[in-house]
Design an enzyme around this catalytic site. Sequence first.
Site, mmCIF file in Angstrom:
data_model
loop_
_atom_site.group_PDB
_atom_site.id
_atom_site.type_symbol
_atom_site.label_atom_id
_atom_site.label_comp_id
_atom_site.label_asym_id
_atom_site.label_seq_id
_atom_site.Cartn_x
_atom_site.Cartn_y
_atom_site.Cartn_z
ATOM 1 N N GLY A 1 -77.698 29.894 -1.933
ATOM 2 C CA GLY A 1 -77.688 28.442 -2.142
ATOM 3 C C GLY A 1 -76.310 27.849 -1.888
ATOM 4 O O GLY A 1 -75.524 28.395 -1.113
ATOM 5 N N ASP B 1 -84.088 24.502 -5.571
ATOM 6 C CA ASP B 1 -83.577 23.132 -5.742
ATOM 7 C C ASP B 1 -83.662 22.283 -4.472
ATOM 8 O O ASP B 1 -83.544 21.058 -4.549
ATOM 9 C CB ASP B 1 -82.113 23.167 -6.209
ATOM 10 C CG ASP B 1 -81.962 23.799 -7.578
ATOM 11 O OD1 ASP B 1 -82.947 23.817 -8.333
ATOM 12 O OD2 ASP B 1 -80.855 24.282 -7.883
ATOM 13 N N GLY C 1 -83.206 21.952 -12.010
ATOM 14 C CA GLY C 1 -82.448 21.114 -11.081
ATOM 15 C C GLY C 1 -81.333 20.419 -11.829
ATOM 16 O O GLY C 1 -81.572 19.395 -12.469
HETATM 17 O O1 F6P Z 1 -80.096 27.131 -8.509
HETATM 18 C C1 F6P Z 1 -81.366 27.406 -8.928
HETATM 19 C C2 F6P Z 1 -81.512 27.199 -10.412
HETATM 20 O O2 F6P Z 1 -82.785 27.670 -10.781
HETATM 21 C C3 F6P Z 1 -81.308 25.777 -10.907
HETATM 22 O O3 F6P Z 1 -82.419 24.952 -10.713
HETATM 23 C C4 F6P Z 1 -81.000 26.017 -12.354
HETATM 24 O O4 F6P Z 1 -80.285 24.946 -12.882
HETATM 25 C C5 F6P Z 1 -80.183 27.268 -12.314
HETATM 26 O O5 F6P Z 1 -80.553 27.943 -11.133
HETATM 27 C C6 F6P Z 1 -80.352 28.197 -13.473
HETATM 28 O O6 F6P Z 1 -79.406 29.211 -13.360
HETATM 29 P P1 F6P Z 1 -79.477 30.619 -14.067
HETATM 30 O O7 F6P Z 1 -80.540 31.430 -13.415
HETATM 31 O O8 F6P Z 1 -78.127 31.207 -13.852
HETATM 32 O O9 F6P Z 1 -79.788 30.378 -15.508
#
Ligand code: F6P
Length: 358
Positions: free
Chosen positions: A112, A137, A180
């Site tokens: 990403g 996202d 998001g």
């Molecule tokens: O970037 C993808 C995502 O799923 C976002 O939508 C979300 O805010 C974040 O990753 C969550 O991150 P993690 O998996 O580190 O908790």
Amino acid sequence: MKKIGILTSGGDCQGLNAAIRGVAKGLYVEFGNNVEIYGINDGYLGLINGSYRKMKPDDFSGILTLGGTILGTSRQPFKLMRVVEDNSVDKVKNMKENYKKMKLDCLVILGGNGTHKTANLLSEEGLNIVTLPKTIDNDIWGTEMTFGFSSAMEIATNVLDCIHTTATSHSRVFIVEIMGHKAGWLTLHSGIAGGADIILIPEIPYNIDSIVKTLEHRNKSGKRFSILAVAEGILSKKEASMGKKEFKAARAKMAYPSISYRLAKEISERTNQEIRVTVPGHFQRGGSPCPYDRLLATRFGAAAAKLIAEKKYGFMAALQNNAIVPVPLSEVAGKLKGVPVDSDIIKTARDIGISFGD
Ligand code: F6P
């Protein structure tokens, strides 16, 4: 003999394995037996620590429908200092050295926004890099669509569908918090597809008075329930006018684990309505990719193999006007593709009476 590395970095999503398979299949068609593929373990961490494995053609069989990533992943190594215990490690130097040790001709990186910053850095440092845009996202600049988004949208929409039946039965207001932090694509799309009455996204700061007004209007018109699709990164109009420091301090004082719970409290205090919060969380990133994501990930993967065959490095495979095109990494890195507030889809939502709380 061509030696190609593959690495998946950042939060996982549906379609990563389909993309890995697409890259591998494409490479085998381009180079036949004259290619060796190396899987780097756990994202950039594997490249920093020299952790990788030589893959066999069989490793890429039966993974089209598999969720997650067979290579493992990690968040940005520049933030995850605690994982690489020794802070004195020069991570960029290590990555370059390991790339050279492996004698790679190219490294394919699936990731990403954060991942693309590092990918561009490595490209500027002279490594041959090709990237593929992955994230639920859909916020990567330069591509109209990322793989993972569509599958996550299906899940989030399903959550909204299920919430509808219980919300109606109990005459309740429901907040469904959708992933998001910085971009509202997932909330916007699933919100419309799932029939939400109010959609809150980071790009449109909300005003609690406006939300309350919409809910009261629905009550008066005899609607027994209301559903809010809320992105996890929303902010109020007041917060939007704050400086970074002030905003951080205000959020640190919040007594709730997420913004949705604060919003629920504010709404219940103002409307006297029974309100519940549902947070599907990482559920949205799990399970098998939907057919669209399998197709898109495969197209991206095949395009990466073609770029490598043409020795076109320093590009991300992107979707534009329904064609896969190369976009320079230098143009992608450091940008975020948010929802344009005047976009056609926002207009459509407004046209059918969906409120954005503004
Ligand atoms: O970037 C993808 C995502 O799923 C976002 O939508 C979300 O805010 C974040 O990753 C969550 O991150 P993690 O998996 O580190 O908790």
